[in-house]
Design a protein around this motif. Sequence first.
Motif, PDB file in Angstrom:
ATOM      1  N   GLN A  76      11.860 -21.193 -34.444  1.00 13.65           N
ATOM      2  CA  GLN A  76      11.855 -20.026 -33.564  1.00 13.65           C
ATOM      3  C   GLN A  76      10.875 -18.978 -34.070  1.00 13.65           C
ATOM      4  OE1 GLN A  76      15.672 -18.411 -32.648  1.00 13.65           O
ATOM      5  NE2 GLN A  76      16.418 -20.316 -31.787  1.00 13.65           N
ATOM      6  N   PHE A  77      10.218 -18.331 -33.097  1.00 16.04           N
ATOM      7  CA  PHE A  77       9.260 -17.274 -33.388  1.00 16.04           C
ATOM      8  C   PHE A  77       9.551 -16.085 -32.489  1.00 16.04           C
ATOM      9  CE2 PHE A  77       6.987 -21.065 -34.664  1.00 16.04           C
ATOM     10  CZ  PHE A  77       6.347 -20.683 -35.834  1.00 16.04           C
ATOM     11  N   LEU A  78       9.189 -14.916 -32.958  1.00 17.75           N
ATOM     12  CA  LEU A  78       9.233 -13.723 -32.131  1.00 17.75           C
ATOM     13  C   LEU A  78       7.894 -13.617 -31.411  1.00 17.75           C
ATOM     14  CD1 LEU A  78      10.656 -11.085 -31.291  1.00 17.75           C
ATOM     15  CD2 LEU A  78       9.555 -10.004 -33.258  1.00 17.75           C
ATOM     16  N   LEU A  79       7.935 -13.390 -30.088  1.00 24.28           N
ATOM     17  CA  LEU A  79       6.733 -13.142 -29.306  1.00 24.28           C
ATOM     18  C   LEU A  79       6.660 -11.654 -29.022  1.00 24.28           C
ATOM     19  CD1 LEU A  79       6.856 -15.892 -26.516  1.00 24.28           C
ATOM     20  CD2 LEU A  79       5.516 -15.922 -28.608  1.00 24.28           C
ATOM     21  N   GLU A  80       5.508 -11.047 -29.202  1.00 24.70           N
ATOM     22  CA  GLU A  80       5.275  -9.659 -28.822  1.00 24.70           C
ATOM     23  C   GLU A  80       4.081  -9.635 -27.893  1.00 24.70           C
ATOM     24  OE1 GLU A  80       4.899  -7.119 -32.218  1.00 24.70           O
ATOM     25  OE2 GLU A  80       6.992  -7.383 -32.785  1.00 24.70           O
ATOM     26  N   TYR A  81       4.234  -8.961 -26.730  1.00 28.17           N
ATOM     27  CA  TYR A  81       3.187  -8.984 -25.720  1.00 28.17           C
ATOM     28  C   TYR A  81       3.201  -7.697 -24.913  1.00 28.17           C
ATOM     29  CZ  TYR A  81       7.340 -10.619 -23.221  1.00 28.17           C
ATOM     30  OH  TYR A  81       8.612 -10.749 -22.732  1.00 28.17           O
ATOM     31  N   ALA A  82       2.066  -7.419 -24.257  1.00 25.04           N
ATOM     32  CA  ALA A  82       1.966  -6.251 -23.386  1.00 25.04           C
ATOM     33  C   ALA A  82       2.852  -6.489 -22.165  1.00 25.04           C
ATOM     34  CB  ALA A  82       0.521  -6.045 -22.956  1.00 25.04           C
ATOM     35  N   PHE A  83       3.607  -5.464 -21.763  1.00 23.86           N
ATOM     36  CA  PHE A  83       4.531  -5.584 -20.637  1.00 23.86           C
ATOM     37  C   PHE A  83       4.336  -4.402 -19.702  1.00 23.86           C
ATOM     38  CE2 PHE A  83       8.628  -4.539 -18.718  1.00 23.86           C
ATOM     39  CZ  PHE A  83       8.880  -5.715 -18.029  1.00 23.86           C
ATOM     40  N   SER A  84       4.313  -4.683 -18.404  1.00 22.22           N
ATOM     41  CA  SER A  84       4.190  -3.626 -17.395  1.00 22.22           C
ATOM     42  C   SER A  84       4.930  -4.060 -16.143  1.00 22.22           C
ATOM     43  CB  SER A  84       2.709  -3.373 -17.077  1.00 22.22           C
ATOM     44  OG  SER A  84       2.186  -4.443 -16.314  1.00 22.22           O
ATOM     45  N   SER A  85       4.779  -3.276 -15.076  1.00 23.22           N
ATOM     46  CA  SER A  85       5.401  -3.664 -13.820  1.00 23.22           C
ATOM     47  C   SER A  85       4.785  -4.955 -13.289  1.00 23.22           C
ATOM     48  CB  SER A  85       5.271  -2.545 -12.785  1.00 23.22           C
ATOM     49  OG  SER A  85       3.906  -2.293 -12.513  1.00 23.22           O
ATOM     50  N   CYS A  86       3.634  -5.337 -13.817  1.00 23.49           N
ATOM     51  CA  CYS A  86       2.983  -6.593 -13.429  1.00 23.49           C
ATOM     52  C   CYS A  86       3.396  -7.741 -14.340  1.00 23.49           C
ATOM     53  CB  CYS A  86       1.471  -6.428 -13.446  1.00 23.49           C
ATOM     54  SG  CYS A  86       0.860  -5.424 -12.096  1.00 23.49           S
ATOM     55  N   GLY A  87       4.450  -7.551 -15.105  1.00 28.67           N
ATOM     56  CA  GLY A  87       4.986  -8.631 -15.919  1.00 28.67           C
ATOM     57  C   GLY A  87       4.455  -8.630 -17.336  1.00 28.67           C
ATOM     58  N   PRO A  88       4.716  -9.717 -17.993  1.00 26.98           N
ATOM     59  CA  PRO A  88       5.430 -10.907 -17.582  1.00 26.98           C
ATOM     60  C   PRO A  88       6.912 -10.604 -17.355  1.00 26.98           C
ATOM     61  CG  PRO A  88       4.333 -11.267 -19.704  1.00 26.98           C
ATOM     62  CD  PRO A  88       4.171  -9.844 -19.337  1.00 26.98           C
ATOM     63  N   ASN A  89       7.445 -11.165 -16.283  1.00 30.32           N
ATOM     64  CA  ASN A  89       8.851 -10.931 -15.909  1.00 30.32           C
ATOM     65  C   ASN A  89       9.675 -12.188 -16.125  1.00 30.32           C
ATOM     66  OD1 ASN A  89       8.627  -8.179 -15.038  1.00 30.32           O
ATOM     67  ND2 ASN A  89       7.426  -8.960 -13.331  1.00 30.32           N
ATOM     68  N   HIS A  90       9.776 -12.608 -17.374  1.00 30.08           N
ATOM     69  CA  HIS A  90      10.527 -13.818 -17.711  1.00 30.08           C
ATOM     70  C   HIS A  90      11.985 -13.494 -17.982  1.00 30.08           C
ATOM     71  CE1 HIS A  90       7.074 -16.433 -17.781  1.00 30.08           C
ATOM     72  NE2 HIS A  90       6.419 -15.553 -18.520  1.00 30.08           N
ATOM     73  N   ARG A  91      12.794 -14.550 -17.959  1.00 31.51           N
ATOM     74  CA  ARG A  91      14.229 -14.438 -18.243  1.00 31.51           C
ATOM     75  C   ARG A  91      14.600 -15.439 -19.328  1.00 31.51           C
ATOM     76  NH1 ARG A  91      14.698 -13.995 -12.228  1.00 31.51           N
ATOM     77  NH2 ARG A  91      15.232 -11.809 -11.873  1.00 31.51           N
TER      78      ARG A  91
END
Length: 129
Positions: A76-91
């Motif tokens: 397992q890894f931690l993912l860090e990413y840019a997030f906005s109203s344009c996503g990514p919208n994962h569950r």
Amino acid sequence: MRLLIAFVVCFLALPVHACMGRLLEDTLFFEALPQPPLEADVIARVVLSDVDGGRARAEVVEVVTTSGVEVHEGQQFLLEYAFSSCGPNHRDGDQGTIITKLADGDERVLLPYLRRFSDGRITPPATPE
């Protein structure tokens, strides 16, 4: 006049979304590896959990390729990413192939490339703040 004021107040209270529709959203997942290849440390098929606006935990289901990084199935890894109203919208539970760079100084944090659904535009990994 009261009705007009109430309408304006309600309109201003609505949340504003810059993205309207799934086609304009970004995703962490790639359906095919881009050509030419991206500069990546890890390419793997993962299952996401603990998804929370700009962070998620990724469990490796299949290792596609690595560049000097030891990665195993089940890790397992931690993912860090840019997030906005344009996503990514994962569950939690979403699965797909990610293409990532390794964060400087911490081998457990991966910074993924993002892909836009509509035109396939690729955004390089964001460096954590």
